[in-house]
Design an enzyme around this catalytic site. Structure first.
Site, PDB file in Angstrom:
ATOM      1  N   GLU A 104     -36.671  -9.771 -36.939  1.00 56.46           N
ATOM      2  CA  GLU A 104     -35.034  -9.303 -37.119  1.00 56.46           C
ATOM      3  C   GLU A 104     -34.283 -10.289 -37.507  1.00 56.46           C
ATOM      4  O   GLU A 104     -33.580 -11.357 -36.468  1.00 56.46           O
ATOM      5  CB  GLU A 104     -34.695  -8.636 -36.463  1.00 56.46           C
ATOM      6  CG  GLU A 104     -35.558  -7.366 -36.206  1.00 56.46           C
ATOM      7  CD  GLU A 104     -33.845  -6.294 -35.257  1.00 56.46           C
ATOM      8  OE1 GLU A 104     -33.779  -5.303 -35.626  1.00 56.46           O
ATOM      9  OE2 GLU A 104     -33.466  -6.500 -34.305  1.00 56.46           O
ATOM     10  N   LYS A 151     -27.612   0.892 -29.968  1.00 51.24           N
ATOM     11  CA  LYS A 151     -26.830   0.448 -28.859  1.00 51.24           C
ATOM     12  C   LYS A 151     -25.469   0.860 -28.529  1.00 51.24           C
ATOM     13  O   LYS A 151     -26.457   1.514 -27.899  1.00 51.24           O
ATOM     14  CB  LYS A 151     -26.161  -0.633 -30.519  1.00 51.24           C
ATOM     15  CG  LYS A 151     -26.801  -1.415 -31.575  1.00 51.24           C
ATOM     16  CD  LYS A 151     -26.797  -1.939 -32.306  1.00 51.24           C
ATOM     17  CE  LYS A 151     -28.517  -2.847 -33.013  1.00 51.24           C
ATOM     18  NZ  LYS A 151     -27.703  -3.816 -34.329  1.00 51.24           N
ATOM     19  N   ASN A 203     -32.380   1.801 -32.658  1.00 52.19           N
ATOM     20  CA  ASN A 203     -31.892   1.392 -31.060  1.00 52.19           C
ATOM     21  C   ASN A 203     -30.271   1.698 -32.138  1.00 52.19           C
ATOM     22  O   ASN A 203     -29.532   1.919 -32.488  1.00 52.19           O
ATOM     23  CB  ASN A 203     -31.660  -0.551 -32.279  1.00 52.19           C
ATOM     24  CG  ASN A 203     -31.741  -1.317 -31.246  1.00 52.19           C
ATOM     25  OD1 ASN A 203     -30.251  -0.393 -30.113  1.00 52.19           O
ATOM     26  ND2 ASN A 203     -30.762  -2.036 -30.929  1.00 52.19           N
ATOM     27  N   HIS A 234     -33.083  -8.801 -28.345  1.00 54.21           N
ATOM     28  CA  HIS A 234     -32.047  -8.250 -29.766  1.00 54.21           C
ATOM     29  C   HIS A 234     -31.583  -9.654 -29.737  1.00 54.21           C
ATOM     30  O   HIS A 234     -30.918 -10.306 -28.600  1.00 54.21           O
ATOM     31  CB  HIS A 234     -32.196  -7.172 -29.099  1.00 54.21           C
ATOM     32  CG  HIS A 234     -31.424  -6.520 -30.417  1.00 54.21           C
ATOM     33  ND1 HIS A 234     -30.407  -6.770 -30.456  1.00 54.21           N
ATOM     34  CD2 HIS A 234     -31.820  -5.819 -31.655  1.00 54.21           C
ATOM     35  CE1 HIS A 234     -30.150  -6.679 -32.034  1.00 54.21           C
ATOM     36  NE2 HIS A 234     -30.665  -6.290 -32.027  1.00 54.21           N
TER      37      HIS A 234
END
Ligand code: PGA
Length: 234
Positions: free
Chosen positions: A157, A8, A6, A88
């Site tokens: 996560e 971001k 990821n 997320h």
């Protein structure tokens, strides 16, 4: 095994293309069979040719329309993107996405046949409360999500482990993944401070089917190393 990176809000279009090429060359040279998946920022999405799956970090539950600052299905279709990250913690906690909105995105992109990497994870105060509170928190984050969807991938996560260098103990990760496995048949990735130094231990745990990696995968060489570790564990 699936290893997802990821990005971001990191990397330009040009840097993403270089990363894609470096990782693709590595996969071919080392004959890696572990699935590689990357989530570049929206501005770097493209029709890449190669074995790495490319997904969007976010998109609104709409084909197109008046949603300033958002992208929708039309912008993903342009590049043949069929994978999306939903739920997320940075979108839940920094951008304020509600479970209702997240579930709406899930249903829209499920309807469109997308592979969905769906993230869940508890903040530190919940973890410190009790393991019952932790599991209840994760259950709430699964509210309105079709766990039987055949293109679903879960990423567990813990919020406090993301970008912090901290991880739960291996025993804790295994315990939570095993508890989640009771109700989720889909692959379950672990995410939160995965890096070259701890990938082998984390990926070897029961019911850990891969990893979702942020900072530890920003460098293509590190990401390749983790892919190779995952591949050796099969
Ligand atoms: P991290 O991020 O690897 O930098 O902890 C993981 C994520 O947010 O997906």
């Amino acid at each position: 095994m699936l290893i997802a990176a990821n990005f971001k809000t990191n990397k330009t279009r040009c840097q993403t293309a270089a990363y894609y090429k470096e990782v693709s060359d590595f996969i071919a040279a080392k004959n890696i069979n572990t699935e590689a998946m990357i989530f570049p920022p929206a501005t770097a999405l493209d029709s890449f040719e190669g074995k790495i799956s490319v997904g969007a970090q976010n998109a609104y539950a709409v084909e197109n329309g008046a949603y300033t600052g958002e992208i929708g299905l039309e912008q993903l279709d342009e590049f043949g993107i069929k994978t999306i990250l939903i739920g997320h913690s940075e979108r839940r906690h920094i951008l304020g996405e509600s479970q209702e909105l997240i579930a709406e995105k899930f249903h829209y992109y499920k309807e469109k046949g997308f592979r969905i990497v769906y993230c869940i994870g508890e903040p530190l105060e919940v973890r410190e409360e009790s393991s019952a509170a932790l599991m209840a928190y994760l259950d709430d984050q699964l509210e309105g999500i079709d766990l039987a969807y055949n293109k679903l991938i879960i990423a567990y996560e813990p919020v406090w482990a993301i970008g912090s260098g901290l991880t739960p103990t291996e025993g804790e990760v295994e315990l939570i993944h095993t508890a989640l496995r009771q109700k989720i048949k889909a692959p379950i990735l672990y995410g939160g401070s995965v890096k070259t130094a701890n990938a082998k231990e984390l990926l070897s745990l029961n019911n850990v089917d891969g990893a979702l990696i942020g900072s530890g995968a920003l460098n293509a060489e590190d990401y390749c190393m983790i892919l190779e570790i995952a591949d050796s564990l099969k």
